[in-house]
Design an enzyme around this catalytic site. Structure first.
Site, PDB file in Angstrom:
ATOM      1  N   SER A  14      -3.556  -3.341   0.917  1.00  0.00           N
ATOM      2  CA  SER A  14      -2.342  -4.102   1.165  1.00  0.00           C
ATOM      3  C   SER A  14      -2.719  -5.539   1.529  1.00  0.00           C
ATOM      4  O   SER A  14      -3.523  -5.750   2.445  1.00  0.00           O
ATOM      5  CB  SER A  14      -1.592  -3.448   2.326  1.00  0.00           C
ATOM      6  OG  SER A  14      -0.490  -4.235   2.684  1.00  0.00           O
ATOM      7  N   THR A  23       7.881  -7.074 -13.241  1.00  0.00           N
ATOM      8  CA  THR A  23       7.187  -8.351 -13.383  1.00  0.00           C
ATOM      9  C   THR A  23       6.257  -8.569 -12.204  1.00  0.00           C
ATOM     10  O   THR A  23       6.657  -8.401 -11.052  1.00  0.00           O
ATOM     11  CB  THR A  23       8.212  -9.498 -13.462  1.00  0.00           C
ATOM     12  OG1 THR A  23       9.056  -9.245 -14.578  1.00  0.00           O
ATOM     13  CG2 THR A  23       7.527 -10.834 -13.632  1.00  0.00           C
ATOM     14  N   ALA A  76       0.829  -1.199   0.000  1.00  0.00           N
ATOM     15  CA  ALA A  76       0.000   0.000   0.000  1.00  0.00           C
ATOM     16  C   ALA A  76       0.867   1.253   0.000  1.00  0.00           C
ATOM     17  O   ALA A  76       0.457   2.295  -0.516  1.00  0.00           O
ATOM     18  CB  ALA A  76      -0.939  -0.006   1.203  1.00  0.00           C
ATOM     19  N   CYS A 109       7.910   5.962  23.548  1.00  0.00           N
ATOM     20  CA  CYS A 109       9.094   5.220  23.963  1.00  0.00           C
ATOM     21  C   CYS A 109       9.423   4.057  23.042  1.00  0.00           C
ATOM     22  O   CYS A 109      10.575   3.681  22.909  1.00  0.00           O
ATOM     23  CB  CYS A 109       8.891   4.667  25.355  1.00  0.00           C
ATOM     24  SG  CYS A 109       9.579   5.737  26.600  1.00  0.00           S
TER      25      CYS A 109
END
Lengths: 321, 388
Positions: B203, B241, B72, B328
């Protein structure tokens, strides 16, 4: 970017096993009460640092012997990630048995080193270093509370990063201690600039008094100057250039000779210097009362030559013109 | 019990049926579909079936394109950069509108356009955490806006955006409309005709196809210059391809996703609600966004006093995978942009934990997760200096 950076998500893999162990089983986690302090015959100190808003906050508890300033016991609580838990645990452990002044010498790097498995392999990834910097700050805070000195001063410090509340002093200290060279390093180590980014360089969301970019440049410049002058001091007199030798001679005159001459209303100036078969000839001229002083060619001359020879090189000869 | 995977908004298990369908295209039918010989042509029927399934899955018309891409991210880049070359660089329009809560592939493509001098507007979200037609109407400019790019559902919160309404506002103002539907496919119905979108990205690995394969719907007449130049594959619109096994797998995965939409909106939702209710039963917790406008598989919770990374560490130790938007845990230390944009209480920006289910999640797994989660929160609140 290179081979080792091509696989992402390796944050936790970079933690040492000591970090992992401390996260799972922190030995010094908890609190201390007035009752505990009374039992041990010490004074209870509770210090807070950081804020939940920034993602890390720590509370440090001490029981300090008021007669010896020795920390008898220490505990912590923390709101933070694994690194914050592990580094706070080490920090609390490191406090016990030390005096308050000794504890003030503990830096973020000491805490991180203590968590290493191997001496030359960092215990945590660089962007996690701010957690140990937090340890350093809370120690300073606790010590200031114990000593009763200006807790308010800590609050009124020049704050560079408002989001993470990082002070100018912290940033300067961290740059020096860790020999940081890039703005990105400073952000990783201190967390300053990691949020709204206003304090990185001018032109952000809001104008700031200090910018990390400028602070880094100034500190690096200071560090270079210091390194240069240290080099000069450490350098062997005989290998200096003539200009460097002149500076060194002036320095010794300023520090050792002139204060005494000036007391008597005299002074001395360097007229010339020459290098001659391994020795250095210094040509001086007396000023003020020294110019007519009878000991100028004997006792005073000897004292000046001794001072230069002692401080710089035994092959210095002084000539009075 | 085996380890538990509750991070399906990051990626999903490949459906074993999908894997099986792909298998013949590795060692038996491995020809290049552009070759003239039998090795090449024998795969064409399977590719056609896959395209049929993809077209039908999002209700595209035969005259529209669905380009097969690698992900995506590629699809989104194709649209955003393509619009720059098509409308903005020639001087016809000057502006792109997106939101503050897009996935980095849209957000960073837009930032790149900014470096080329494009005016980009990042729309704020409303109190519900979404962008609606009213907000878009305030900012869109018929003379300037070339493209509006708004996600169908948010990856962090699962909040669903009113795509039909947004697309209508864009069209009324002469702008084209793109949606990143990565988090919508397989969770809620996605219909390109009903909504009228011009471009839509998806996706494979978010709906039980493998990683490395994605798609881009382009409505007829909305051609874009290619992102990848090269051979004549995909009629020259996307060179390279084509990943035949990936395409075959994604085709089947799309069909399975669509046929499981009912299951998703009933059973997956039921399990999600059980988990969500259990989290909310812990004192001082919140879940971001109303259930009725969220994808049925997602929970973004905040547990006061418990830092997000510490909690997912704790869960991971007990073989449960979840994710966090906490600063974090990311490389950048950036707070979660969705939290920031939603103006959620500042303190919550570091306490976010995301649990995302799939049709492979079982009730037993949810029960175990609830037990582990409760115990972990208890332990971390004990350590916390900010115990509520």
């Amino acid at each position: 970017m290179a081979k080792h950076d091509l696989v992402g998500g390796s944050l936790w893999e970079q933690y040492s096993s000591k970090v992992t162990q401390r996260v799972i089983n922190p030995s010094f986690m908890g609190d201390l009460t007035e009752e505990d302090a009374e039992k041990k015959g010490g004074k209870l100190i509770i210090a807070d640092w950081g804020a939940e808003v920034c993602g890390d906050a720590v509370r440090l508890y001490w029981i300090v012997d008021p007669d010896t300033d020795i920390i008898l016991d220490a505990r912590f609580k923390t709101f933070g990630c694994g690194t914050a838990i592990a580094s706070s645990d080490v920090m609390a452990e490191m406090c016990i048995g030390k005096t308050v002044d000794q504890v003030l010498e503990i830096t973020n790097l000491d805490v991180e080193r203590e968590l290493r498995d191997e001496a030359d392999k960092p215990a945590i990834p660089p962007q996690k270093m701010h957690c140990s910097v937090m340890a350093y700050d809370v120690l300073k805070k606790a010590a200031s509370i114990y000593k009763g000195v200006d807790v308010s001063r800590l609050e009124e410090e020049d704050i560079v990063c408002q989001c993470a509340r990082v002070s100018l002093k912290t940033i300067k200290d961290v740059i020096r201690l860790n020999d940081l060279k890039t703005v990105e390093d400073v952000i990783h180590y201190t967390k300053a600039g990691a949020f709204c980014k206003s304090c990185i360089r001018p032109g952000g969301h809001e104008p700031r008094k200090y910018y990390i970019e400028n602070i880094l440049r100034e500190v690096r410049m200071e560090m270079e100057k210091e390194e240069l002058s240290q080099h000069l001091e450490e350098r062997d007199f005989s290998s200096m250039t003539l200009i460097q030798k002149h500076r060194a001679v002036e320095k010794v005159l300023d520090e050792v000779v002139r204060p005494i001459l000036i007391l008597d209303g005299g002074n001395v100036e360097v007229l010339d210097m020459k290098e001659h078969e391994g020795s250095t000839e210094v040509f001086l001229s007396y000023l003020g009362v020294c110019a007519g002083c009878p000991s100028g060619q004997t006792f005073t001359l000897k004292k000046i030559e001794d001072a230069l020879q002692e401080n710089l090189d035994s092959h210095i000869r002084v000539n009075i013109v | 019990m085996e380890r538990i995977y509750l991070d399906n908004n990051a990626t999903t298990i490949v459906d074993p049926k999908v894997k099986e369908a792909m298998d013949p295209f590795y060692c038996q039918m491995y020809g290049n579909p552009n070759s003239l010989h039998d090795f090449g042509t024998e795969v064409h029927p399977y590719m056609r079936i896959a395209f049929d399934r993809l077209y039908s899955g999002i209700n595209a018309r035969d005259e529209d394109d669905i380009l097969i891409t690698s992900c995506a991210t590629e699809s989104n880049n194709t649209v955003i950069k393509g619009m720059y070359y098509k409308l903005i660089k020639p001087g016809k329009k000057t502006q792109v509108i997106t939101t503050q809560v897009e996935h980095p592939c849209v957000a960073n493509s837009c930032r790149f356009l900014e470096t080329l001098g494009v005016d980009v507007i990042y729309l704020p979200v409303n109190e519900d955490g979404i962008v609606d037609g009213k907000i878009l109407r305030e900012y869109i400019d018929p003379d300037k806006t070339a493209l509006v790019s708004i996600m169908w559902a948010n990856n962090e919160t699962g909040l669903i955006f009113p795509i039909k309404e947004l697309c209508q506002v864009a069209h009324e103002n002469g702008a084209l409309f793109h949606t990143d539907a990565v988090q919508a496919i397989g969770k809620i119905p996605v219909d390109v005709q009903d909504t009228g979108v011009d471009f839509l990205s998806f996706s494979g690995h978010k709906f039980h196809a493998p990683k490395g394969i994605g798609g881009l719907f382009i409505r007829k007449g909305r051609d874009l210059p290619p992102l990848l130049h090269g051979g004549e594959q995909m009629a020259g619109k996307r060179a390279g391809t084509v990943d035949v096994p990936g395409l075959v797998g994604m085709g089947l995965a799309m069909e399975l996703a669509v046929s499981n939409l009912d299951y998703e909106s009933t059973e997956v939702r039921r399990l999600r609600d059980i988990l969500e209710d259990a989290i909310l039963a812990i004192p001082d917790t919140i879940v971001v966004g109303q259930r009725k406008i969220r994808t049925p598989n997602t929970i973004l919770a905040s547990i006061r006093g418990v830092e997000g990374e510490a909690l997912i560490w704790e869960l991971n130790r007990q073989e449960i995978a979840a994710s966090t938007g906490s600063a974090c845990a990311s490389e950048s230390l950036e707070p979660n942009p969705t939290f920031v944009a939603m103006c959620v209480d500042d303190q919550l920006a570091h306490t976010g934990i995301r649990l995302s289910l799939s049709r492979f999640t079982t009730e037993e797994e949810i029960e175990k997760t609830i037990d582990v989660l409760k115990a972990s929160v208890e332990r971390l609140r004990n350590i916390s200096s900010r115990r509520p």
